[in-house]
Write a protein that holds these residues in place. Sequence first.
Motif, PDB file in Angstrom:
ATOM      1  N   VAL A 118      -1.279   0.398  -3.028  1.00  0.00           N
ATOM      2  CA  VAL A 118      -0.525   1.390  -4.771  1.00  0.00           C
ATOM      3  C   VAL A 118      -1.322   1.077  -5.268  1.00  0.00           C
ATOM      4  O   VAL A 118      -1.493   1.610  -6.406  1.00  0.00           O
ATOM      5  CB  VAL A 118       1.188   0.181  -4.721  1.00  0.00           C
TER       6      VAL A 118
ATOM      7  N   SER B 251      -0.151   5.748  -5.241  1.00  0.00           N
ATOM      8  CA  SER B 251      -0.484   5.359  -6.528  1.00  0.00           C
ATOM      9  C   SER B 251       1.059   5.914  -7.614  1.00  0.00           C
ATOM     10  O   SER B 251       0.923   7.474  -7.610  1.00  0.00           O
ATOM     11  CB  SER B 251      -1.414   5.788  -7.218  1.00  0.00           C
TER      12      SER B 251
ATOM     13  N   CYS C 190       9.481   3.601  -2.016  1.00  0.00           N
ATOM     14  CA  CYS C 190       8.740   2.885  -1.017  1.00  0.00           C
ATOM     15  C   CYS C 190       9.539   2.945   0.272  1.00  0.00           C
ATOM     16  O   CYS C 190       8.695   2.321   1.121  1.00  0.00           O
ATOM     17  CB  CYS C 190       8.171   1.203  -1.265  1.00  0.00           C
TER      18      CYS C 190
END
Length: 402
Positions: free
Chosen positions: A370, A323, A306
């Motif tokens: 996400v 995702s 991230c």
Amino acid sequence: MNRVVITGAGTINALGTGVPATLEAMREGRCGIGPLEFRDVERLSIRIGGQVRDYEPEALFNRQQIVLYDRFTQFTLLAAREAIEQSGLTFIGELAATSGVVLGTAGGGVSTWDDNYRSVYEDGKNRVHPFVVPKLMNNAAASHVSMEWNLKGPSFTVSTACASSNHAMAQAFQLVRSGASKVMVTGGAESMLCFGGVKAWEGLRVMSRDACRPFSANRNGMVQGEGAGVFVFEDYEHARARGAEILAEVIGAAMSSDAADIVMPSKQGAARAMTGALQDARIAQSDVGYINAHGTGTAANDKTECAAVADAFGHHANDLMISSTKSMHGHLIGGTGAVELLACIMALRDGVIAPTISYEEPDPECALDVVPNEAREARVDVALSNAFAFGGLNAVLALRRV
């Protein structure tokens, strides 16, 4: 520099046999992770995985083939058949001479290793089958695909742990883009779900006992999976001339090494791979709509990935959908990037974003979109597929809607 398109796709994994079944499961957010079923599983502390269920090799291969084909090779051949049949290609003449196979696997014939170690060390036998080495070698699947479909061009296997498939597909992409080959069969496979394969991963203490929850604050580790994903990468003009159906275009690839730690990921290395893929594809950050994350469900990977996305995309990171389908099919190790590429194709072709299932609690250090728990409809023009491996080896592919 030739354009490169995907004209065939095939898979077998915990979500289903074949691409349609797999994409349907991804759209539904179905979980393919469950109790493991193999000899001595009760001796393991980790007893879940993304195992291919109801698989009967005897119904698919004859006795002579089974003697030669480890489970990872069997999976590869099944996926390759689906992909090549969809492409409509027949490899003869000059096309056969220049077309090849580049596949990724981390462990190769792990089940064969495991069975034969057991035979020698536990059962006390002094001989093993003469085909043990041809069965377990990492290049076995690539070689059998080459022989099955008469592919006589550049053919080899890439083994870079969890980035193996992405590295393999990046190499196949370069071969077609450069004009060295009109067609390459590429992807990867893994089958480590046996006693020794799972026991080895237990030792790392990064495995979950109950579920894979990427990016969720209460995640507790990764879950192994198995299977294969295989694609036909083809020169765009060659595909167009024969009227082939095009699933997506591969527009860029980049690879990097963290040069830092054998197991801990680096934000800088991952970010450089993503930025490199954008540069190779000659696209802007804002062109990307979806990233299929490496997303293993470990604290180290998820936070680092991230942070790397934030570094690589700046303010646009907040507009991205990202995702991890490992939440559904598990981590296929060397084969994982190949199966995950299907989620990118689905996003580009069908406008459906596969979800990150089992997501329960937001994590401030993973504060991106996400796509939690449910698939989402959205138009996506460009997608990235991330793969970051132990050893600090990273490979990212960029794809575009056609």
